[in-house]
Design an enzyme around this catalytic site. Structure first.
Site, PDB file in Angstrom:
ATOM      1  N   ARG A  95       0.728  -0.798  -0.009  1.00  0.00           N
ATOM      2  CA  ARG A  95      -0.220  -0.147  -0.121  1.00  0.00           C
ATOM      3  C   ARG A  95       0.493   1.125  -0.007  1.00  0.00           C
ATOM      4  O   ARG A  95       1.842   1.305   0.468  1.00  0.00           O
ATOM      5  CB  ARG A  95      -1.225   0.090   1.210  1.00  0.00           C
ATOM      6  CG  ARG A  95      -2.054   1.069   1.250  1.00  0.00           C
ATOM      7  CD  ARG A  95      -3.146   1.018   0.614  1.00  0.00           C
ATOM      8  NE  ARG A  95      -4.384   1.461   0.748  1.00  0.00           N
ATOM      9  CZ  ARG A  95      -4.960   1.898   0.020  1.00  0.00           C
ATOM     10  NH1 ARG A  95      -5.221   1.082  -1.213  1.00  0.00           N
ATOM     11  NH2 ARG A  95      -6.341   2.572   0.365  1.00  0.00           N
ATOM     12  N   THR A  99      -9.199   0.736 -10.176  1.00  0.00           N
ATOM     13  CA  THR A  99      -8.153  -1.151  -8.637  1.00  0.00           C
ATOM     14  C   THR A  99      -8.403  -2.015 -10.713  1.00  0.00           C
ATOM     15  O   THR A  99      -9.219  -1.696 -10.992  1.00  0.00           O
ATOM     16  CB  THR A  99      -9.212  -0.867  -7.507  1.00  0.00           C
ATOM     17  OG1 THR A  99      -8.827  -0.251  -7.175  1.00  0.00           O
ATOM     18  CG2 THR A  99      -8.227  -2.504  -6.946  1.00  0.00           C
ATOM     19  N   ASP A 101      -8.208   8.314   0.250  1.00  0.00           N
ATOM     20  CA  ASP A 101      -8.068   6.887   0.917  1.00  0.00           C
ATOM     21  C   ASP A 101      -8.258   7.331   2.269  1.00  0.00           C
ATOM     22  O   ASP A 101      -8.955   6.536   2.923  1.00  0.00           O
ATOM     23  CB  ASP A 101      -7.708   5.745   0.445  1.00  0.00           C
ATOM     24  CG  ASP A 101      -8.524   4.968  -0.462  1.00  0.00           C
ATOM     25  OD1 ASP A 101      -9.929   5.867  -0.858  1.00  0.00           O
ATOM     26  OD2 ASP A 101      -7.669   3.798  -0.832  1.00  0.00           O
ATOM     27  N   SER A 126      -7.773   0.816   3.112  1.00  0.00           N
ATOM     28  CA  SER A 126      -8.603  -0.055   1.882  1.00  0.00           C
ATOM     29  C   SER A 126      -9.327  -0.862   2.038  1.00  0.00           C
ATOM     30  O   SER A 126      -9.598  -1.085   2.994  1.00  0.00           O
ATOM     31  CB  SER A 126      -6.729  -0.594   1.164  1.00  0.00           C
ATOM     32  OG  SER A 126      -7.554  -1.011  -0.112  1.00  0.00           O
ATOM     33  N   SER A 127      -9.836  -1.305   0.795  1.00  0.00           N
ATOM     34  CA  SER A 127     -11.019  -2.609   0.977  1.00  0.00           C
ATOM     35  C   SER A 127     -10.699  -3.565  -0.186  1.00  0.00           C
ATOM     36  O   SER A 127     -11.251  -4.536   0.045  1.00  0.00           O
ATOM     37  CB  SER A 127     -12.382  -1.370   0.388  1.00  0.00           C
ATOM     38  OG  SER A 127     -12.808  -0.771   0.900  1.00  0.00           O
ATOM     39  N   GLY A 132     -13.279  -1.815  -7.491  1.00  0.00           N
ATOM     40  CA  GLY A 132     -14.235  -1.099  -7.283  1.00  0.00           C
ATOM     41  C   GLY A 132     -14.731  -0.728  -5.666  1.00  0.00           C
ATOM     42  O   GLY A 132     -15.889  -0.670  -5.177  1.00  0.00           O
ATOM     43  N   GLY A 133     -14.138   0.149  -5.432  1.00  0.00           N
ATOM     44  CA  GLY A 133     -13.805   0.118  -4.412  1.00  0.00           C
ATOM     45  C   GLY A 133     -14.743  -0.247  -3.067  1.00  0.00           C
ATOM     46  O   GLY A 133     -13.898  -1.413  -3.010  1.00  0.00           O
TER      47      GLY A 133
HETATM   48  N1  GLY Z   1      -8.477   2.675  -3.252  1.00  0.00           N
HETATM   49  C1  GLY Z   1      -9.486   1.632  -3.140  1.00  0.00           C
HETATM   50  C2  GLY Z   1      -9.012   0.506  -1.828  1.00  0.00           C
HETATM   51  O1  GLY Z   1      -8.454   0.140  -1.929  1.00  0.00           O
HETATM   52  O2  GLY Z   1     -10.264   0.397  -1.028  1.00  0.00           O
END
Ligand code: GLY
Length: 570
Positions: A101, A382, A424, A453-454, A474-475
């Site tokens: 990350r 993503t 984020d 993050s997700s 997708g977030g």
């Molecule tokens: N940028 C989307 C995530 O990391 O959740």
């Protein structure tokens, strides 16, 4: 919920690679192969992964080939200017989770996106301040050195050739350029690569060449990752950023380190779930929602019935409320392990009524919330890809620049697009980010911290043997998509392709909206409204990829039937 003039509903449509309006008819099974499988959102990237396997590489090499090639052919979603999470199940049974990350620069400050006391999302989404220190390249190099078989330079050269020779963009790429045109035009190098490099109104099949990116890949092949983290790229990037109002320094690049973390483990109806720990919220909440749902007989409800959608959505709401309070970088904030407790799920599940949408007022209190934490030493923007090989190595990797084309900044002369993952973070408590997600103290900005993050690269095992590698783009819908793929595999016995083709739903607590794909049908949607849900109907939601174990011991793979990707094997 409004964000930069877009509703969450519209965002869900424009995010990820899922712009095709209707899923292709599911083909039973998915692609099959005996000796290895690769599934990505782009056929060129999938073939690069298969070529790595053919050249004697393992699933880790295949994943690295996919990541580097996706950075060329799907560069609006991911690339070495961004970050990734890598979950690997090695043939000897070890599980490795590598945190690539982005980190906040040392000069980042908690209120850096506030202007006149209010969060300015433009600053966290476009340009110099939006950029976190990229971790993807360091992670790929770490994985290559420790677990791969092919030289990284060989994989870089193969991807450089694609960048140099050019490739035909797919319809999703074309639509992303069209939608981001104004923002890209503000940055000269991005303008040169993506706007001048393509026709004024780009369409599927137009050829994009990226010679600067090819040169950058070759510079890394020749000089190693120091070129990026300690050499020319770091200094060039820092210079550009500092002269354009940002705070990133070359020292931030030199300081960047991949963090090997301890995976999160859960169980679901006798299967083992292994996923990515904080600073992703993905693994924690996929497992938490599975714990909640284990208490319900989903199979008896029937896949995609109103009862199924209602129950899953209620569980999602509870988990996303917890996310908003408890989740952040575990190196900076105390994330309670009790979120994964089955007893906690049993307590929370009492809030799920069969007949009515519940009003979830806030986060719960997991057991030992003040004492038992993820510890430091544990260690449609993503993209997700999955690989496997005949030796028993399985990989799930989710990589991202964050939103389309990240910060829109291409570092001059390098072709490398930088992320906007600073968005984020929670810029201000309770103020939603691009994805409408609210956060609090746990995800506040701090120097060197990783934004929440997700991303949920997940591997499912039965009796210690992998049976599924899955994740999504997708977030926040990443969590929902990964969860649904697991439910459909484990509760309903679906193949990877069928599991990904199934209609999707998403609820993230705030805004209080239940997003469902139209494929659930009018009767189910009407019933959900009757139970009190504010239902938003989407044509298409997300983009997931999966590799599974075939009944004959080989592999089945599937790219998301909504998109233009490919699964292929050896
Ligand atoms: N940028 C989307 C995530 O990391 O959740």
């Amino acid at each position: 919920m409004k964000r930069a003039g877009l509703t969450l509903s519209l965002l869900l449509v424009v995010l990820g690679q899922s712009l095709a309006t209707t899923p292709r008819a599911p083909r039973p099974g998915g692609e099959s192969a005996a000796n290895g499988m690769v599934a990505t959102v782009n056929p060129i990237a999938t073939r690069a992964g298969v070529e790595a396997l053919k050249a004697g590489g393992n699933a880790v090499d295949a994943a690295i080939a996919c990541a580097l090639t996706l950075g060329v052919v799907d560069g609006h979603n991911s690339g070495i200017g961004g970050g990734c999470f890598l979950t690997i199940r090695l043939a000897d049974g070890r599980i490795v989770t590598l945190d690539g990350r982005e980190t906040a620069p040392a000069a980042a400050a908690r209120d850096m996106f506030l202007r006149n006391g209010k969060a300015d999302s433009k600053l966290s989404q476009d340009g110099a301040l939006a950029v976190g220190i990229p971790g993807e390249l360091a992670t790929l190099a770490y994985a290559s050195t420790n677990f791969g078989r092919l030289p990284l330079r060989q994989l870089l050269e193969a991807a450089a050739r694609v960048a140099e020779n050019g490739f035909a963009i797919d319809s999703h790429y074309a639509s992303r350029v069209r939608a981001t045109r104004t923002e890209l035009a503000a940055f000269p190098d991005a303008r040169a690569v993506f706007l001048r490099g393509l026709p004024a109104v780009p369409a599927k099949g137009d050829i994009l060449r990226q010679p600067d990116l090819a040169d950058s890949y070759r510079a890394i092949a020749a000089q190693g990752t120091d070129w990026f983290y300690r050499g020319r790229f770091a200094t060039k990037t820092a210079t550009w950023i500092r002269t354009h109002g940002g705070v990133v320094t070359a020292a931030d690049f030199a300081r960047y380190a991949v963090v090997p973390r301890e995976p999160v483990h859960g169980t679901y109806r006798g299967f083992e779930i292994v996923s990515f720990p904080p600073p992703s919220s993905g693994g924690v909440h996929v497992i938490q929602i599975l714990n909640l749902l284990e208490r319900f007989d989903l199979k008896a409800m029937g896949d995609s019935s109103a009862d199924f959608v209602h129950t899953v959505a209620e569980a999602m709401k509870l988990a996303f409320a917890d996310r908003s309070k408890w989740l952040g970088d575990p190196d900076f904030t105390k994330v309670p392990r009790g979120l994964l407790s089955k007893d906690y799920a049993a307590e929370l599940a009492k809030n799920i009524r069969p007949d009515r949408a519940s009003a979830v007022t806030g986060a719960g209190t997991p057991p030992f919330a003040d004492a038992d934490f993820f510890r430091r030493e544990q260690s449609r923007h993503t993209t997700h890809f999955s690989t496997s090989d005949a030796e028993g190595n399985w990989v799930a990797c989710t990589a991202s620049l964050n939103t389309s084309f990240g910060s829109k900044v291409v570092v001059p002369g390098t072709g490398i697009l930088l992320n906007n993952h600073m968005d984020d973070f929670s810029a201000q408590p309770g103020v939603p980010n691009y994805f409408g997600l609210v956060g609090a103290e746990a995800n506040a900005i701090a120097a060197g911290k990783r934004p929440l993050s997700s991303m949920s690269p997940t591997i499912v095992l039965k009796d210690g043997k992998p049976i599924l590698s899955v994740g999504a783009a997708g977030g926040p819908t990443i969590i929902s998509q990964t969860l649904l793929a697991i439910l459909r595999t484990l509760d309903f016995g679906k193949s990877p392709r069928e599991a990904l083709a199934g209609a999707r739903l998403h609820h993230q607590w705030k805004p209080d909206e239940l997003h469902v794909e139209a494929a659930f049908g009018d009767a189910v949607i009407a019933e959900l409204r009757k139970r009190g849900h504010t239902v938003v109907v989407e044509k298409s939601l997300g983009a997931a990829q999966a590799v599974g174990l075939a009944p004959d011991g080989g592999f089945l793979g599937s790219a998301d039937p909504r998109g233009e990707g490919l699964a292929d094997g050896l």
